[in-house]
Design a protein around this motif. Structure first.
Motif, PDB file in Angstrom:
ATOM      1  N   PHE A  16     -10.225  21.829 -27.707  1.00 22.83           N
ATOM      2  CA  PHE A  16     -10.717  20.463 -27.858  1.00 22.83           C
ATOM      3  C   PHE A  16      -9.596  19.475 -28.154  1.00 22.83           C
ATOM      4  CE2 PHE A  16     -11.173  22.849 -31.817  1.00 22.83           C
ATOM      5  CZ  PHE A  16     -10.451  22.083 -32.714  1.00 22.83           C
ATOM      6  N   LEU A  17      -8.348  19.937 -28.221  1.00 19.33           N
ATOM      7  CA  LEU A  17      -7.218  19.035 -28.433  1.00 19.33           C
ATOM      8  C   LEU A  17      -6.283  18.991 -27.220  1.00 19.33           C
ATOM      9  CD1 LEU A  17      -6.187  19.769 -32.140  1.00 19.33           C
ATOM     10  CD2 LEU A  17      -7.424  17.794 -31.245  1.00 19.33           C
ATOM     11  N   ARG A  18      -6.691  19.565 -26.126  1.00 20.72           N
ATOM     12  CA  ARG A  18      -5.846  19.573 -24.940  1.00 20.72           C
ATOM     13  C   ARG A  18      -5.895  18.213 -24.252  1.00 20.72           C
ATOM     14  NH1 ARG A  18      -7.509  25.599 -22.668  1.00 20.72           N
ATOM     15  NH2 ARG A  18      -6.697  26.730 -24.483  1.00 20.72           N
ATOM     16  N   GLY A  19      -4.715  17.738 -23.858  1.00 23.87           N
ATOM     17  CA  GLY A  19      -4.605  16.392 -23.319  1.00 23.87           C
ATOM     18  C   GLY A  19      -5.442  16.145 -22.087  1.00 23.87           C
ATOM     19  N   GLN A  20      -5.488  17.101 -21.177  1.00 26.57           N
ATOM     20  CA  GLN A  20      -6.251  16.903 -19.945  1.00 26.57           C
ATOM     21  C   GLN A  20      -7.735  16.733 -20.241  1.00 26.57           C
ATOM     22  OE1 GLN A  20      -5.863  20.113 -17.129  1.00 26.57           O
ATOM     23  NE2 GLN A  20      -6.545  18.858 -15.409  1.00 26.57           N
ATOM     24  N   LEU A  21      -8.261  17.561 -21.146  1.00 27.36           N
ATOM     25  CA  LEU A  21      -9.676  17.458 -21.503  1.00 27.36           C
ATOM     26  C   LEU A  21      -9.963  16.132 -22.207  1.00 27.36           C
ATOM     27  CD1 LEU A  21     -12.487  18.777 -21.742  1.00 27.36           C
ATOM     28  CD2 LEU A  21     -11.716  19.819 -23.876  1.00 27.36           C
TER      29      LEU A  21
END
Length: 390
Positions: A16-21
């Motif tokens: 939930f902290l990934r830039g793309q998401l």
């Protein structure tokens, strides 16, 4: 000698902290804010000029997927128009915050993005408040813009750090593998030296003594003479077998050392072998690659071979191989799609990348790798005479 290497698991951001998401989530929220603003204006009977900001923000969101800063400028212009022309404007400057976050997390310069969007929003809200530079709405909006940029930049930096740690882990694993291979090669050479210097010498001396004993026998010892002749034949066979073992040890499983080293003149045959194996290769070559320094030609051939091997093992679809000979330089680019995001982050490719980098450096060139999770590109630039590229 046996060895085992464990795959190093590099640290990763929580899903939930990934830039793309988060970038996609910000885009969804931005469109939701645009739709909400539109319906609010429609229900309140807003005059036509009041819709200008909504239209500009929507256009900026579309443009921003391909041209980040240009799209951000249009979104900021839409927020300014909404602040000055519409009765409801809050949703539009929240879109500016989301847009700033997306621009920062996708790698654009954060300070420039903040200046492009934050200052116009602040000044527009100051004008709406009749020139009050300390208006709470203007200050809150500007602070939210700065927060969006800061959060996006922090996540981007964290991703870059984790990616560098991942690459370092892969390089460390590959380097460990190279160290093991060097140790095995050194051990082969040591064993070969011992066989040659100790065993071979002693066996040769034994054969010499057997010859002396055979010559010294009297005529009536036929049985002993036959035994000595058999012993000398056995010694010769041992020497022959030892020589074969020495050849295998010193060769170390590599190609036949008497065969000529491959070069770029054999590139079409190399590509054809991969096509025969089922790999779709699009070869685009320009310039003459015939008159190259032998070291450069060998390094280029091996880099192409390893790049196509990586594409066959870890990629999917067509491999585009572009080889360009220009004035003093040879450029090699191999690109295809990753088989999957998970496989592209495994350590299976690390050893080959280290080998290709070493090949490029040995020829005075450089090699770079670009992996965005969907496509994998290897670029090698060599000088035709083997000089160092600055």
């Amino acid at each position: 000698m046996t060895s085992s290497s464990a795959v190093v698991a590099p640290p990763r951001l929580a899903w939930f902290l990934r830039g793309q998401l988060l970038d996609r989530a910000a885009l969804i929220l931005s469109w939701a804010a645009v739709a909400t603003e539109f319906f609010i204006l429609a229900l309140s009977g807003e005059p036509a000029p009041g819709y200008t900001g909504v239209v500009l923000v929507a256009a900026g969101l579309v443009l921003g997927r391909t041209r980040r800063l240009a799209g951000l400028m249009v979104v900021a212009l839409g927020a300014v128009a909404a602040s000055l022309l519409a009765t409801e404007f809050v949703a539009m400057w929240t879109v500016v915050v989301f847009a700033l976050f997306s621009v920062a997390v996708r790698g654009s310069r954060a300070v420039v993005a903040l200046l492009i969007a934050g200052i116009p929003v602040y000044l527009a809200l100051v004008l709406r408040e009749h020139g009050d530079f300390q208006a709470s709405g203007a200050l809150v909006a500007t602070a939210c813009c700065a927060a969006g940029v800061a959060v996006g930049s922090a996540i981007r930096a964290q991703q870059g750090y984790l990616e560098s740690m991942r690459q370092r882990a892969l390089d460390a694993e590959a380097t460990a593998g190279l160290a093991i291979e060097r140790g095995i090669a050194e051990e082969r050479v040591r064993i070969a030296r011992d066989l040659h210097d100790v065993v071979g010498h002693e066996v040769a001396v034994l054969g010499m003594y057997l010859g002396v004993a055979e010559v010294s026998l009297s005529e009536g010892n036929a049985a002993t003479r036959t035994a000595l002749e058999s012993a000398r034949a056995s010694v010769r066979r041992v020497l022959h077998e030892t020589q074969l073992i020495l050849t295998v040890l010193r060769r170390g499983g590599d190609d036949d050392p008497t065969s000529p080293a491959p070069d770029m003149s054999q590139l079409p045959a190399l590509v054809e072998t991969f096509r025969t194996a089922g790999v779709e290769v699009e070869l685009v070559a320009s310039g003459d690659t015939g008159e190259l320094d032998p070291t450069v030609s060998l390094a280029a051939y091996r880099i192409v071979q390893e790049a196509l091997t990586n594409a066959q093992r870890h990629g999917r679809g067509k491999v585009k191989l572009v080889i360009t000979r220009t004035e003093g330089q040879l450029k090699i680019v191999a690109e295809n799609k990753n088989a999957s995001l998970q496989r592209s982050h495994t350590g299976a490719r690390g050893y080959g990348l280290v080998g290709m980098r070493e090949r490029a450096l040995s020829a005075g060139g450089r090699l770079s790798v670009d992996d965005d999770g969907t496509r994998f590109r290897v670029t090698a630039i060599l000088t035709t005479k083997g000089g160092i590229i600055r």
